[in-house]
Design an enzyme around this catalytic site. Sequence first.
Site, PDB file in Angstrom:
ATOM      1  N   LEU A 136       0.828  -1.205   0.000  1.00  0.00           N
ATOM      2  CA  LEU A 136       0.000   0.000   0.000  1.00  0.00           C
ATOM      3  C   LEU A 136       0.857   1.247   0.000  1.00  0.00           C
ATOM      4  O   LEU A 136       0.447   2.298  -0.471  1.00  0.00           O
ATOM      5  CB  LEU A 136      -0.893   0.031   1.239  1.00  0.00           C
ATOM      6  CG  LEU A 136      -2.034  -0.976   1.313  1.00  0.00           C
ATOM      7  CD1 LEU A 136      -2.663  -0.940   2.687  1.00  0.00           C
ATOM      8  CD2 LEU A 136      -3.065  -0.675   0.254  1.00  0.00           C
ATOM      9  N   GLY A 137       2.031   1.151   0.561  1.00  0.00           N
ATOM     10  CA  GLY A 137       2.882   2.331   0.620  1.00  0.00           C
ATOM     11  C   GLY A 137       4.088   2.074   1.480  1.00  0.00           C
ATOM     12  O   GLY A 137       4.265   0.993   2.061  1.00  0.00           O
ATOM     13  N   GLY A 161       6.360   4.020   4.424  1.00  0.00           N
ATOM     14  CA  GLY A 161       6.396   5.180   5.310  1.00  0.00           C
ATOM     15  C   GLY A 161       7.721   5.296   6.010  1.00  0.00           C
ATOM     16  O   GLY A 161       8.678   4.589   5.684  1.00  0.00           O
ATOM     17  N   GLY A 162       7.775   6.196   6.961  1.00  0.00           N
ATOM     18  CA  GLY A 162       9.011   6.449   7.676  1.00  0.00           C
ATOM     19  C   GLY A 162       9.584   5.203   8.329  1.00  0.00           C
ATOM     20  O   GLY A 162      10.794   5.044   8.412  1.00  0.00           O
ATOM     21  N   VAL A 189       3.961  -0.831   4.197  1.00  0.00           N
ATOM     22  CA  VAL A 189       2.600  -1.176   4.581  1.00  0.00           C
ATOM     23  C   VAL A 189       1.975  -2.045   3.498  1.00  0.00           C
ATOM     24  O   VAL A 189       2.061  -1.725   2.315  1.00  0.00           O
ATOM     25  CB  VAL A 189       1.736   0.086   4.754  1.00  0.00           C
ATOM     26  CG1 VAL A 189       0.368  -0.276   5.299  1.00  0.00           C
ATOM     27  CG2 VAL A 189       2.421   1.072   5.669  1.00  0.00           C
ATOM     28  N   ASP A 247       4.816  13.354  14.295  1.00  0.00           N
ATOM     29  CA  ASP A 247       5.082  13.138  12.876  1.00  0.00           C
ATOM     30  C   ASP A 247       3.829  13.423  12.056  1.00  0.00           C
ATOM     31  O   ASP A 247       3.385  12.601  11.264  1.00  0.00           O
ATOM     32  CB  ASP A 247       5.547  11.691  12.678  1.00  0.00           C
ATOM     33  CG  ASP A 247       6.451  11.557  11.467  1.00  0.00           C
ATOM     34  OD1 ASP A 247       6.716  12.592  10.809  1.00  0.00           O
ATOM     35  OD2 ASP A 247       6.884  10.433  11.166  1.00  0.00           O
TER      36      ASP A 247
END
Length: 734
Positions: free
Chosen positions: A392-393, A395-396, A400, A515
């Site tokens: 899905l993506g 991130g930091g 995901v 964040d």
Amino acid sequence: MAVLMLVWCVSVFLLLPSATAQATTFTSNVDGKEFTTFSFPKFDKPLLQLPDNLTFSGNATIAQDGLQLTPDSGNRPEIFLVNQAGHAFFTAPFVVWESKSSSSSSNSAAAAADGKYVASFSTVFKVNLFRSNLNKTVKGEGLAFVVASSNARGPPVGSHGGFLGLTNASTDGNATNGFVAVELDTVKQRYDIDDNHVGLDVNGVRSTAAAPLAPLGIQLAPRNTTVDDGICFVWVDYNGTSRRMSVYIAKNESKPSAAVLNASLDLSTILLGKTAYFGFSASTGAATYQLNCVRMWNMTVERLHDGTTTTATKLAGTSGWKLAVGVLCGVAVVLGVVAALYIRKRRRRSGGDPSSAFNAAIDFRKIPGLPKEFDYMELRRGTNNFDEKMKLGQGGYGVVYRATVVGEDGRSTDVAVKQFSGANTKGKEDFLAELRIINCLRHRNLVKIVGWCRQNGRLLLVYDYMPNGSLDRHIFGEPGAAALDWKQRYNVVAGVASALNYLHHEYDQMVIHRDIKPSNIMLDSAFNARLGDFGLARALESDKTSYTDMAGVTGTLGYIAPECFHTGRATRESDVFGFGAVVLEIVCGRRVSCSDLPGWLSLLEWVWKLHGAAGGGGILEAVDQRLAGEFDEVEAERLLLLGLACSHPNPGERPRTQAILQILTGAAPPPHVPPSKPAFMWPAMPVALDGDDDDSETPTSRSSMLLTSSSTGWTKIFQVSKEHDVAEKDVAAE
Ligand SMILES: *[C@@H]1O[C@H](CO)[C@@H](O)[C@H](O)[C@H]1NC(C)=O
Ligand SMILES: *[C@@H]1O[C@H](CO)[C@@H](O)[C@H](O)[C@H]1NC(C)=O
Ligand SMILES: *[C@@H]1O[C@H](CO)[C@@H](O)[C@H](O)[C@H]1NC(C)=O
Ligand SMILES: *[C@@H]1O[C@H](CO)[C@@H](O)[C@H](O)[C@H]1NC(C)=O
Ligand SMILES: *[C@@H]1O[C@H](CO)[C@@H](O)[C@H](O)[C@H]1NC(C)=O
Ligand SMILES: *[C@@H]1O[C@H](CO)[C@@H](O)[C@H](O)[C@H]1NC(C)=O
Ligand SMILES: *[C@@H]1O[C@H](CO)[C@@H](O)[C@H](O)[C@H]1NC(C)=O
Ligand SMILES: *[C@@H]1O[C@H](CO)[C@@H](O)[C@H](O)[C@H]1NC(C)=O
Ligand SMILES: *[C@@H]1O[C@H](CO)[C@@H](O)[C@H](O)[C@H]1NC(C)=O
Ligand SMILES: *[C@@H]1O[C@H](CO)[C@@H](O)[C@H](O)[C@H]1NC(C)=O
């Protein structure tokens, strides 16, 4: 049953029947009958330290020294106080009836004609119901003591309002509910006698018997807490022989001689099985809300034995309960050994490193309130072996994935699984402790955590799946992502502000997000904002802030407040700074770090310049062109000014979240913003006001999310007596 025996037997051996402990369980023997007693003199432990003997669901929690069935705080009734429902049950079930055939010698004489022997019980609890400061004419909906066949269901969907967290419009009155409740009802429904009564509810909220409390001079949820502290003591006695339930109520600890309610009730025909759970349920409604709090709870239940422990029963009957204790302890020890072996085996199978602190903390996993621990294999299967296609993506903290798992209702559901890359999970117990706090945070604008999993030192967190992905996709014009219209944008800003206010001020322990940026803001199916990754920075890195990690990453710098480069620590003010950047991005449809603005200005400088330009009306030029003029000018100006005010270089000048919410609802005027961006000054002006701005990076408080215990905080709407009035004044002064 095993748990119960263990608790029971350990307690007997440690001779703990005193009220000095936080909570105790013991047994006694009266007239040849055995009783189990448990006692919660108060609920003063934070949820984190509470032993495993209460099970919470819905909006129930422990706060302000009470068992709060619905939340006790919030400055925004429409979000925090309305439409809530919660349950808290004693974790262990009790056998409440047995049939003659399985009941042996001791009790059979008392079995009735139907061949059933029903246990007696008695309980006393202290409730604290009262109205909110916000609108003294409003109260509701009520609190109930519950004897239920199941403690696992939680308040059903739609059980807020008049359903008291017990049933909903489709299940009310259905015999498959299997519960009996004693309701303390503060709102008159069509079928109720008045708005201040006690009622007996069987499988539904239309009471089978009810009595008004006014004749006793008792007002539940009183209006004036100077005159009446809202405390009542309630006794519920059930006689299993006569199968009658009687309820007593008083303002003080002395039990009245006359019952307020006395009705015949056969638990054995109502409950779905022979065991039952004891606990509480409460709700608030759409425009009706109050404090629904239990402050003390004692309970004594007659001990029966189900068919499986007939031997122990027989021994108890013939040779006295001490022998039974011995036998039961033997059973308990065996069960304990079996359990230990099972846990060891399970631990080995789950592949953990046996010497790590994580595995030593096995009991930690059993603390109530930790989200579900997932089996790694299930997540692996659900993500198709972490297939790129399910990604899905990124991130930091890691990648995901979308996964399909079996949900609580047995049906397959979609979740988002975050796999942390090389996360420093060295303080594993701290991690679980913080995970638990994160799990306790409940707000409609926070992404809900569903579970967690750890495999070979690698950590995975499971969240609700958000069908519309993250905000950045929608505001920066990513192909394939629906662009948000003005109403949706405004709603997203309001949602994020509300979530931030909850984290900063409403929840018992202040939580700093650290964040805030569009990729951490998810959109649910209705495009409502859901803030994600809250509290994680601290949970994952116990000696670094996320800022140090972010510093080198382009594109995130714009969200970091200038003072953070000096202090290296996150505060509520730095969160507000990040929020300001997000507001500007949402309105302008540009990244804070965009580089295509005239004069190489940053987004912030550009908007500030438009604001300062003669007349100030030019600020609307900053609004996203993609909206093609389809927006509300007053609202747009409000948001832009708010974004600038939150981006003030001096942390002390940034508005607080309560003020932000007022500005957003239009209750307060847009903030005053100086015509040109003030210079950043260091050291920054001290932030005075309520003095709880201390970040907890001090060595004494390990877990920095627990910044303040706001038991005296003015953010609480509900405070008893004097504290309460002080609170009111402070809010007014804000
Ligand atoms: C509750 O139980 C404790 C200990 O068993 C006892 O000291 C206390 O008086 C009881 N409270 C009430 C209101 O009966
Ligand atoms: C709750 O559990 C703790 C520890 O597990 C135990 O000491 C305590 O007696 C229990 N309290 C009750 C009311 O059962
Ligand atoms: C309080 O609530 C009642 C009922 O919802 C409403 O009629 C009244 O206007 C409210 N009062 C204030 C001051 O908000
Ligand atoms: C009532 O609760 C049940 C079980 O949780 C749920 O399936 C049903 O949809 C709910 N009905 C309403 C009207 O909310
Ligand atoms: C009661 O609930 C059961 C199971 O949820 C359902 O099958 C039944 O139709 C319900 N009965 C009524 C009268 O609603
Ligand atoms: C509450 O009662 C006290 C004492 O009678 C009175 O002084 C006070 O004004 C009342 N407060 C409200 C809000 O009615
Ligand atoms: C329960 O009811 C029976 C029968 O009416 C009576 O004999 C007994 O004393 C009652 N027990 C208690 C504890 O009141
Ligand atoms: C408790 O309240 C009752 C009735 O309100 C009163 O008669 C009694 O004196 C009170 N007892 C104590 C100990 O305050
Ligand atoms: C309840 O009512 C029954 C029948 O009227 C009576 O026999 C019994 O004594 C009452 N019990 C209490 C506790 O008031
Ligand atoms: C109350 O519980 C509901 C359902 O679990 C949840 O959607 C809501 O966010 C909760 N509210 C609060 C303030 O925790």
